[in-house]
Scaffold this motif. Structure first.
Motif, PDB file in Angstrom:
ATOM      1  N   MET A   1     -22.855  13.292  -0.649  1.00  0.00           N
ATOM      2  CA  MET A   1     -23.384  11.947  -0.438  1.00  0.00           C
ATOM      3  C   MET A   1     -23.215  11.057  -1.667  1.00  0.00           C
ATOM      4  N   THR A   2     -23.120  11.664  -2.849  1.00  0.00           N
ATOM      5  CA  THR A   2     -22.929  10.842  -4.044  1.00  0.00           C
ATOM      6  C   THR A   2     -21.508  10.283  -4.114  1.00  0.00           C
ATOM      7  N   ALA A   3     -20.577  10.949  -3.431  1.00  0.00           N
ATOM      8  CA  ALA A   3     -19.184  10.487  -3.429  1.00  0.00           C
ATOM      9  C   ALA A   3     -18.880   9.584  -2.241  1.00  0.00           C
ATOM     10  N   ALA A   4     -19.677   9.701  -1.163  1.00  0.00           N
ATOM     11  CA  ALA A   4     -19.330   9.058   0.111  1.00  0.00           C
ATOM     12  C   ALA A   4     -19.484   7.543   0.090  1.00  0.00           C
ATOM     13  N   ASP A   5     -20.166   6.990  -0.892  1.00  0.00           N
ATOM     14  CA  ASP A   5     -20.353   5.536  -0.956  1.00  0.00           C
ATOM     15  C   ASP A   5     -19.066   4.811  -1.367  1.00  0.00           C
ATOM     16  N   VAL A   6     -18.094   5.562  -1.880  1.00  0.00           N
ATOM     17  CA  VAL A   6     -16.912   4.931  -2.475  1.00  0.00           C
ATOM     18  C   VAL A   6     -15.650   5.638  -1.976  1.00  0.00           C
ATOM     19  N   TRP A   7     -14.596   4.852  -1.761  1.00  0.00           N
ATOM     20  CA  TRP A   7     -13.272   5.473  -1.604  1.00  0.00           C
ATOM     21  C   TRP A   7     -12.348   4.907  -2.669  1.00  0.00           C
ATOM     22  N   ILE A   8     -11.497   5.773  -3.187  1.00  0.00           N
ATOM     23  CA  ILE A   8     -10.674   5.451  -4.357  1.00  0.00           C
ATOM     24  C   ILE A   8      -9.284   5.014  -3.915  1.00  0.00           C
ATOM     25  N   TYR A   9      -8.790   3.922  -4.522  1.00  0.00           N
ATOM     26  CA  TYR A   9      -7.416   3.481  -4.286  1.00  0.00           C
ATOM     27  C   TYR A   9      -6.721   3.371  -5.641  1.00  0.00           C
ATOM     28  N   PRO A  10      -5.528   3.965  -5.787  1.00  0.00           N
ATOM     29  CA  PRO A  10      -4.885   4.030  -7.107  1.00  0.00           C
ATOM     30  C   PRO A  10      -4.173   2.722  -7.489  1.00  0.00           C
ATOM     31  N   THR A  11      -4.211   2.421  -8.772  1.00  0.00           N
ATOM     32  CA  THR A  11      -3.461   1.267  -9.285  1.00  0.00           C
ATOM     33  C   THR A  11      -2.337   1.709 -10.218  1.00  0.00           C
ATOM     34  N   ASN A  12      -2.112   3.035 -10.327  1.00  0.00           N
ATOM     35  CA  ASN A  12      -0.986   3.508 -11.138  1.00  0.00           C
ATOM     36  C   ASN A  12       0.351   3.247 -10.445  1.00  0.00           C
ATOM     37  N   TYR A  13       0.308   2.828  -9.182  1.00  0.00           N
ATOM     38  CA  TYR A  13       1.466   2.301  -8.461  1.00  0.00           C
ATOM     39  C   TYR A  13       1.161   0.849  -8.105  1.00  0.00           C
TER      40      TYR A  13
ATOM     41  N   ALA B   1      -1.319  10.633   0.603  1.00  0.00           N
ATOM     42  CA  ALA B   1      -1.909  11.165  -0.626  1.00  0.00           C
ATOM     43  C   ALA B   1      -3.258  10.527  -0.910  1.00  0.00           C
ATOM     44  N   VAL B   2      -3.368   9.211  -0.694  1.00  0.00           N
ATOM     45  CA  VAL B   2      -4.640   8.511  -0.954  1.00  0.00           C
ATOM     46  C   VAL B   2      -5.703   8.973   0.040  1.00  0.00           C
ATOM     47  N   VAL B   3      -5.356   9.090   1.305  1.00  0.00           N
ATOM     48  CA  VAL B   3      -6.319   9.546   2.312  1.00  0.00           C
ATOM     49  C   VAL B   3      -6.785  10.969   1.997  1.00  0.00           C
TER      50      VAL B   3
ATOM     51  N   VAL C   1     -18.122   9.976   7.684  1.00  0.00           N
ATOM     52  CA  VAL C   1     -19.229   9.696   6.766  1.00  0.00           C
ATOM     53  C   VAL C   1     -20.452   9.421   7.633  1.00  0.00           C
ATOM     54  N   PRO C   2     -21.662   9.691   7.143  1.00  0.00           N
ATOM     55  CA  PRO C   2     -22.862   9.555   7.981  1.00  0.00           C
ATOM     56  C   PRO C   2     -23.089   8.120   8.442  1.00  0.00           C
ATOM     57  N   ASP C   3     -23.808   7.972   9.543  1.00  0.00           N
ATOM     58  CA  ASP C   3     -24.230   6.652   9.999  1.00  0.00           C
ATOM     59  C   ASP C   3     -24.972   5.930   8.885  1.00  0.00           C
ATOM     60  N   GLY C   4     -24.691   4.664   8.767  1.00  0.00           N
ATOM     61  CA  GLY C   4     -25.363   3.865   7.737  1.00  0.00           C
ATOM     62  C   GLY C   4     -24.642   3.852   6.411  1.00  0.00           C
ATOM     63  N   VAL C   5     -23.647   4.732   6.238  1.00  0.00           N
ATOM     64  CA  VAL C   5     -22.866   4.764   5.001  1.00  0.00           C
ATOM     65  C   VAL C   5     -21.528   4.063   5.251  1.00  0.00           C
ATOM     66  N   SER C   6     -21.225   3.066   4.447  1.00  0.00           N
ATOM     67  CA  SER C   6     -19.968   2.328   4.554  1.00  0.00           C
ATOM     68  C   SER C   6     -19.283   2.342   3.191  1.00  0.00           C
ATOM     69  N   PRO C   7     -18.398   3.287   2.981  1.00  0.00           N
ATOM     70  CA  PRO C   7     -17.762   3.387   1.661  1.00  0.00           C
ATOM     71  C   PRO C   7     -17.015   2.099   1.288  1.00  0.00           C
ATOM     72  N   VAL C   8     -17.191   1.692   0.036  1.00  0.00           N
ATOM     73  CA  VAL C   8     -16.474   0.525  -0.470  1.00  0.00           C
ATOM     74  C   VAL C   8     -15.330   1.007  -1.364  1.00  0.00           C
ATOM     75  N   CYS C   9     -14.298   0.207  -1.449  1.00  0.00           N
ATOM     76  CA  CYS C   9     -13.121   0.603  -2.208  1.00  0.00           C
ATOM     77  C   CYS C   9     -13.340   0.389  -3.709  1.00  0.00           C
ATOM     78  N   HIS C  10     -12.940   1.376  -4.466  1.00  0.00           N
ATOM     79  CA  HIS C  10     -12.911   1.240  -5.922  1.00  0.00           C
ATOM     80  C   HIS C  10     -11.475   1.483  -6.373  1.00  0.00           C
ATOM     81  N   LYS C  11     -10.843   0.443  -6.895  1.00  0.00           N
ATOM     82  CA  LYS C  11      -9.464   0.581  -7.358  1.00  0.00           C
ATOM     83  C   LYS C  11      -9.476   1.054  -8.805  1.00  0.00           C
TER      84      LYS C  11
END
Length: 604
Positions: free
Chosen positions: A28-40, A73-75, A566-576
């Protein structure tokens, strides 16, 4: 368990499987965020598709070279973060693709190599069981996955993300379909990401892929879409139509006499209604044979039924030879017929029948005089000039030689030539090898199977040929269909298609081999008549499919509900963020194989 099996087989537009209210294994500590890479460089279409694929079972259709593996790879990385004890699986249809994709995915997100595993059928079953327990991210062929699930070696309930490369193959009882069916016997709580350069050859096959892979969304971008045009280089497509010429037409007329002798027997028995021998096809013959089997004629019984079956088989083979004659030329036809007459194809009845046909024997002896001899040397020891067994060969030679001459002194350039038949690949390579050192030619074929007169390459050898081509060890690659899919061939400036493909899938994949980093050119060389019509129809079909998908997903019956991961009520936001990736470490076994095969190429 049985309820889940039924859901998979019968889901409809209003049905949705009930899902658990809790999601075991999620951090649950990771589920709030999804990571998108900027090295490309960040591309809007890749970002948008990735976001869709995280939250829906998605079929991603992008032109070759536009970043399907990057999205995968990102997914995968985000499910790797969200589910610390979960298993992430990437399936590709061949071992060379598996080996390529594990490195490609590492280069994007840098998942620690000690957490990843590449598994093939050559990995011992006991070792794979241990690997399933100790690793988290797996790259394998679907056959390995099927086998390991049947042995209960694969912890199916822990699979959280399943990536399927070359997803258009998911038809019928393909291993991809078996994997998804078997997984649904254990859990419905996993995400599916399917990848393909093109979704299918027609609407019916696309619907099969959607149904078999539980797809809820299609994300398609064609080369005409504005959001990818900024990242794709222009591809110039030229169609060259070549007349058969008087010489080939004379042989065609003789071959049609052979066809008439055998096809007329089926017509006389009223099991074949088509009387135009010249336009008849193998497919039409197969349909007529199937129709006869479903509705047997009352006057054809016992021994005669076996004779009719034999005549159908012989005619189907003869029309395969006719296609070779029109598309590839006399040499390919001769090698095919030689396989029948010398017994290597095991077609005893066909050999006996053809041996009694005077027109066939006359044509066969003519071809034998033209092509018998080893390595272009006659029986008298005199070097024989190359015989252009089809006018298309001369056109191909002119196109390729002119390309290299026009690039001379500018920069390195590479050419890839596609032909569907191994014998034709060998013939093209022999012709172009006369132009050394301007052209440095290598063939590229799949693995050998029984009945093949030309030896193929093992999957390890295929990888080494690709590496050598990318590194500039040779500049011209003549390939069968094995070069169409998936493998990263590197930058190619000229693609030459030596034959037309009925399936738009194959043409799209061939075209995707150029225009990745700079402007590319595609030349399609077609024989006048049937082959030209086949190509034109394929182009119409491809445009129609893209128009249907881009117009509305309502044209297809989509899987009704992707599971929430991800659980109901959790909407991960993108962190680049910038991902630092280390050097990929190849296994010692792979390095030894590479060293051996490079030595083999030097002496071949």
């Amino acid at each position: 368990m049985e309820r889940q099996r039924t859901l998979f087989q019968t889901w409809g537009p209003t049905q949705a499987p009930s899902l658990p209210s809790v999601l075991p294994g999620i951090d649950m500590t990771a589920a709030d965020v999804w990571i998108y890479p900027t090295n490309y460089p960040v591309r809007d279409y890749q970002y948008s598709i990735t976001q869709t694929a995280l939250f829906n079972n998605t079929l991603v259709c992008l032109p070759t070279g536009m970043g399907k593996t990057f999205i995968a790879a990102v997914v995968m990385y985000n499910f790797y973060r969200w589910y610390p004890s979960g298993k992430i699986v990437f399936m590709a249809p061949t071992k060379p693709l598996v080996a390529q994709q594990i490195e490609a995915c590492y280069q994007v997100m840098g998942i620690p190599q000690q957490h990843m595993a590449e598994m093939t059928g050559s990995t011992q079953a006991a070792d794979r069981r241990q690997i399933w327990r100790s690793r988290r991210v797996f790259f394998l062929t679907p056959q390995v996955m099927v086998n390991d699930m049947s042995r209960e070696a694969c912890p199916a309930t822990q699979v959280k993300c399943l990536v399927i490369d070359e997803a258009h193959k998911a038809l019928g009882n393909h291993a991809y379909c078996q994997v998804v069916k078997e997984l649904t016997n254990y859990t419905l709580q996993f995400r599916i990401l399917a990848l393909s350069a093109t979704p299918g050859s027609d609407s019916k096959s696309i619907q099969q892929v959607i149904s078999n892979l539980l797809i809820s969304r299609i994300e398609l971008r064609s080369e005409e879409c504005p959001d990818i045009q900024a990242y794709s280089h222009q591809r110039c497509v030229e169609k060259i139509v070549v007349p058969l010429g008087d010489k080939l037409k004379a042989h065609q007329a003789k071959y049609l006499q052979v066809l008439e002798a055998f096809v007329s027997r089926l017509i006389r028995l009223n099991v074949l209604s088509r009387r135009d021998f010249q336009s008849l096809t193998k497919y039409q013959l197969v349909l007529a044979r199937d129709q006869m089997r479903r509705n047997p004629h009352p006057h054809i019984t016992g021994l005669q039924q076996g004779i009719v079956e034999g005549d159908f088989a012989l005619c189907i083979s003869l029309y395969h030879g006719y296609e070779l004659l029109l598309q590839m030329g006399l040499r390919s036809l001769f090698l095919f017929m030689q396989g029948i007459m010398d017994g290597t194809k095991g077609m005893t009845r066909a050999r006996n029948e053809l041996s009694r046909n005077g027109d066939f024997i006359e044509l066969y002896e003519t071809m034998k005089d033209m092509f018998m001899g080893t390595n272009g040397v006659s029986a008298a020891g005199v070097e024989k000039p190359f015989i252009y067994s089809h006018p298309k060969l001369k056109t191909l030679e002119d196109v390729v030689v002119e390309h290299f001459k026009s690039w001379a002194g500018l920069r390195d350039t590479r050419v890839m030539i596609f032909s569907s038949f191994r014998e034709s690949v060998q013939e093209i390579a022999e012709m172009l090898s006369c132009h050394k050192p301007l052209l440095r030619v290598m063939t590229f074929m799949g693995q050998s199977s029984s009945g093949k007169s030309v030896k193929g390459f093992t999957q390890k050898e295929q990888l080494e040929v690709v590496k050598r081509f990318r590194a500039g060890g040779f500049n011209t690659l003549v390939s069968t269909c094995v070069g169409e899919e998936g493998l990263d061939i590197g930058e190619v400036d000229l693609i030459v298609c030596f034959d037309a493909q009925k399936s738009p899938i194959r043409l799209v994949q061939r075209m995707g081999r150029t225009g990745r980093k700079r402007r590319g050119r595609i030349v399609v060389i077609l024989a006048e008549g049937r082959e030209e019509r086949t190509y034109n129809q394929s182009q119409i079909t491809r445009k129609s499919i893209n128009k249907t998908i881009l117009g509305s997903n309502k044209a297809f019956h989509m899987y009704p509900n992707s599971p929430r991961m991800v659980p109901d009520g959790v909407s991960p936001v993108c962190h680049k963020m910038y991902i630092t990736v280390g050097q990929y470490q190849h296994s010692e076994k792979a390095r030894r194989s590479s060293k051996y095969f490079f030595s083999f190429l030097k002496h071949s």
